[in-house]
Scaffold this active site. Structure first.
Site, mmCIF file in Angstrom:
data_model
loop_
_atom_site.group_PDB
_atom_site.id
_atom_site.type_symbol
_atom_site.label_atom_id
_atom_site.label_comp_id
_atom_site.label_asym_id
_atom_site.label_seq_id
_atom_site.Cartn_x
_atom_site.Cartn_y
_atom_site.Cartn_z
ATOM 1 N N ASP A 48 0.844 -1.196 0.000
ATOM 2 C CA ASP A 48 0.000 0.000 0.000
ATOM 3 C C ASP A 48 0.880 1.246 0.000
ATOM 4 O O ASP A 48 1.631 1.482 0.948
ATOM 5 C CB ASP A 48 -0.879 -0.002 1.264
ATOM 6 C CG ASP A 48 -1.811 1.200 1.303
ATOM 7 O OD1 ASP A 48 -2.853 1.142 0.623
ATOM 8 O OD2 ASP A 48 -1.485 2.191 1.980
ATOM 9 N N TYR A 53 2.925 9.659 -0.105
ATOM 10 C CA TYR A 53 3.971 9.046 0.738
ATOM 11 C C TYR A 53 5.378 9.318 0.201
ATOM 12 O O TYR A 53 6.362 9.122 0.921
ATOM 13 C CB TYR A 53 3.769 7.529 0.881
ATOM 14 C CG TYR A 53 2.455 7.126 1.535
ATOM 15 C CD1 TYR A 53 1.623 8.066 2.147
ATOM 16 C CD2 TYR A 53 2.038 5.800 1.536
ATOM 17 C CE1 TYR A 53 0.423 7.699 2.723
ATOM 18 C CE2 TYR A 53 0.833 5.427 2.112
ATOM 19 C CZ TYR A 53 0.028 6.384 2.701
ATOM 20 O OH TYR A 53 -1.164 6.014 3.266
ATOM 21 N N LYS A 78 -2.646 6.038 -4.320
ATOM 22 C CA LYS A 78 -3.794 6.906 -3.994
ATOM 23 C C LYS A 78 -3.631 8.301 -4.579
ATOM 24 O O LYS A 78 -2.516 8.825 -4.651
ATOM 25 C CB LYS A 78 -3.952 7.034 -2.462
ATOM 26 C CG LYS A 78 -3.874 5.711 -1.724
ATOM 27 C CD LYS A 78 -4.210 5.831 -0.254
ATOM 28 C CE LYS A 78 -3.852 4.556 0.490
ATOM 29 N NZ LYS A 78 -2.446 4.460 0.930
ATOM 30 N N HIS A 109 -7.646 9.455 -1.946
ATOM 31 C CA HIS A 109 -7.044 9.379 -0.608
ATOM 32 C C HIS A 109 -7.964 9.937 0.490
ATOM 33 O O HIS A 109 -8.034 9.391 1.581
ATOM 34 C CB HIS A 109 -5.708 10.124 -0.618
ATOM 35 C CG HIS A 109 -4.729 9.608 0.376
ATOM 36 N ND1 HIS A 109 -3.378 9.569 0.140
ATOM 37 C CD2 HIS A 109 -4.883 9.119 1.630
ATOM 38 C CE1 HIS A 109 -2.753 9.067 1.196
ATOM 39 N NE2 HIS A 109 -3.645 8.794 2.117
HETATM 40 N N1 LIG Z 1 -5.646 6.108 3.701
HETATM 41 C C1 LIG Z 1 -5.149 6.827 4.685
HETATM 42 O O1 LIG Z 1 -5.535 7.976 4.930
HETATM 43 C C2 LIG Z 1 -4.093 6.211 5.568
HETATM 44 C C3 LIG Z 1 -3.740 6.833 6.768
HETATM 45 C C4 LIG Z 1 -2.772 6.221 7.581
HETATM 46 C C5 LIG Z 1 -2.198 5.032 7.166
HETATM 47 N N2 LIG Z 1 -2.534 4.455 5.960
HETATM 48 C C6 LIG Z 1 -1.893 3.195 5.490
HETATM 49 O O2 LIG Z 1 -1.970 2.219 6.501
HETATM 50 C C7 LIG Z 1 -0.678 1.755 6.846
HETATM 51 C C8 LIG Z 1 -0.622 1.348 8.303
HETATM 52 O O3 LIG Z 1 -0.969 2.414 9.155
HETATM 53 P P1 LIG Z 1 0.107 3.248 10.000
HETATM 54 O O4 LIG Z 1 1.425 3.216 9.342
HETATM 55 O O5 LIG Z 1 -0.530 4.566 10.272
HETATM 56 O O6 LIG Z 1 0.154 2.531 11.402
HETATM 57 P P2 LIG Z 1 0.309 1.043 11.980
HETATM 58 O O7 LIG Z 1 0.620 0.048 10.907
HETATM 59 O O8 LIG Z 1 -0.859 0.833 12.858
HETATM 60 O O9 LIG Z 1 1.548 1.227 12.947
HETATM 61 C C9 LIG Z 1 2.845 1.443 12.511
HETATM 62 C C10 LIG Z 1 3.679 1.631 13.781
HETATM 63 O O10 LIG Z 1 3.614 0.437 14.570
HETATM 64 C C11 LIG Z 1 4.929 -0.070 14.759
HETATM 65 N N3 LIG Z 1 4.826 -1.537 14.678
HETATM 66 C C12 LIG Z 1 4.817 -2.318 13.581
HETATM 67 N N4 LIG Z 1 4.696 -3.620 13.892
HETATM 68 C C13 LIG Z 1 4.611 -3.672 15.248
HETATM 69 C C14 LIG Z 1 4.488 -4.739 16.165
HETATM 70 N N5 LIG Z 1 4.418 -6.008 15.746
HETATM 71 N N6 LIG Z 1 4.438 -4.449 17.492
HETATM 72 C C15 LIG Z 1 4.500 -3.170 17.920
HETATM 73 N N7 LIG Z 1 4.626 -2.102 17.083
HETATM 74 C C16 LIG Z 1 4.679 -2.353 15.751
HETATM 75 C C17 LIG Z 1 5.763 0.519 13.661
HETATM 76 O O11 LIG Z 1 7.095 0.668 14.072
HETATM 77 P P3 LIG Z 1 8.393 0.369 13.149
HETATM 78 O O12 LIG Z 1 8.080 0.784 11.751
HETATM 79 O O13 LIG Z 1 9.442 1.215 13.799
HETATM 80 O O14 LIG Z 1 8.664 -1.107 13.258
HETATM 81 C C18 LIG Z 1 5.118 1.886 13.482
HETATM 82 O O15 LIG Z 1 5.577 2.796 14.475
HETATM 83 C C19 LIG Z 1 0.206 2.968 6.484
HETATM 84 O O16 LIG Z 1 1.577 2.634 6.428
HETATM 85 C C20 LIG Z 1 -0.395 3.369 5.182
HETATM 86 O O17 LIG Z 1 0.029 2.484 4.143
HETATM 87 C C21 LIG Z 1 -3.481 5.034 5.170
#
Ligand SMILES: NC(=O)c1ccc[n+]([C@@H]2O[C@H](COP(=O)([O-])OP(=O)(O)OC[C@H]3O[C@@H](n4cnc5c(N)ncnc54)[C@H](OP(=O)(O)O)[C@@H]3O)[C@@H](O)[C@H]2O)c1
Length: 262
Positions: A48, A53, A78, A109
């Site tokens: 994704d 990004y 997106k 997005h």
């Molecule tokens: N459409 C939208 O508006 C939107 C908005 C936000 C996100 N997204 C998408 O959704 C994806 C995921 O959401 P997100 O990046 O916001 O947050 P997330 O995946 O909920 O969390 C990422 C965070 O959690 C940590 N982490 C990863 N695996 C872990 C584990 N097993 N245990 C504990 N902590 C862990 C990561 O640290 P490290 O990286 O340091 O390991 C990072 O700090 C994004 O990357 C993006 O592709 C879309």
């Protein structure tokens, strides 16, 4: 479990989206490239990204250098809302950066700030799909009412709505509203919106000898909700993909559901 057996949801046009994907927000530059390469090596077959990004080039390079066939990796990008009126040039720039001739899913997005732009943007998304630039098109951060506006105007439902989701945001009714409209729910920020030390999660994790983070991801998959965890840490990238060796009981799923909205 072989990645070819990873569970998928079916989008219009018989496009299969793997329920487990890899998030790449804030995974940029060399670290982003490495993370995507590690993810593909760990078995993810769904990445994704987004114009916003700033890592489409790195994502494309990792996919190419993984040695996997293009058709074996599901790619999402997106459209930023400020590109209203410049949709086609935006997806063409994404395709160039990713170095592919189509993406598997292209999402709006966020809803455009001017409500009058909602339908014209959606028509442009559909036109890009019809031109073969995206196999499926959908939205992100849309309310059910906004999805209904798109369907009423065009008779075409978004394939996906990508929204913030986790056990702590669980909303049975909102999930059902998506299912009723043939829209696959894709959750984002599964960990950022979770308390991974919550006793319900730690108890269930202990019962399966896995981590609370793995329980959160498995819960999405058992609900047929797409999960796209992000990590740039190799061990976490691998652990977050290792969620197919156990399953949750109906009672455990109910207990996790109860962490969200009643
Ligand atoms: N459409 C939208 O508006 C939107 C908005 C936000 C996100 N997204 C998408 O959704 C994806 C995921 O959401 P997100 O990046 O916001 O947050 P997330 O995946 O909920 O969390 C990422 C965070 O959690 C940590 N982490 C990863 N695996 C872990 C584990 N097993 N245990 C504990 N902590 C862990 C990561 O640290 P490290 O990286 O340091 O390991 C990072 O700090 C994004 O990357 C993006 O592709 C879309």
């Amino acid at each position: 479990m072989d990645h070819a057996d990873h569970p998928t949801a079916v989008l219009p046009g018989d496009v299969r989206i793997p329920l487990l994907g890899f998030g790449t927000w804030q995974a940029t530059g060399e670290a982003g490239y490495r993370a995507v390469l590690d993810a593909l090596d760990a078995g993810y077959r769904h990445i994704d990204t987004a114009t916003m990004y700033g890592n489409e080039e790195e994502v494309g390079r990792a996919v190419r250098e993984s040695g996997l066939r293009r058709e074996d990796v599901f790619l999402t990008t997106k459209l930023p809302p400020e590109r209203v009126g410049r949709e086609r040039e935006t997806i063409e720039a994404s395709l160039r950066a990713l170095d592919v001739d189509h993406v598997d899913l292209w999402l709006v997005h966020w809803p455009p700030s001017a409500p009058g732009d909602l339908i014209p943007v959606w028509r442009e998304m559909l036109a890009a799909r019809d031109a073969g630039l995206a196999r499926a098109v959908g939205v992100s951060n849309f309310s059910t009412g906004q999805i209904d506006e798109l369907i009423q105007a065009t008779e075409e439902n978004p394939a996906v709505n990508q929204i913030k989701w986790s056990p702590f945001l669980y909303d049975r009714q909102r999930h059902a509203e998506h299912r009723d409209r043939g829209v696959v729910l894709e959750g984002y920020s599964p960990f950022k919106t979770s308390d991974l030390s919550d006793p319900v999660l730690t108890r269930i994790a202990g019962a399966h000898n896995v981590s609370p983070a793995q329980v959160v991801l498995r819960w999405h998959i058992d609900h047929e909700i797409v999960a796209i965890p992000k990590s740039v840490t190799p061990e976490r990238i691998r652990a977050n993909a290792d969620v197919f060796g156990f399953s949750l009981t109906a009672e455990e799923i109910r207990d996790i559901d109860a962490l969200g909205k009643p």
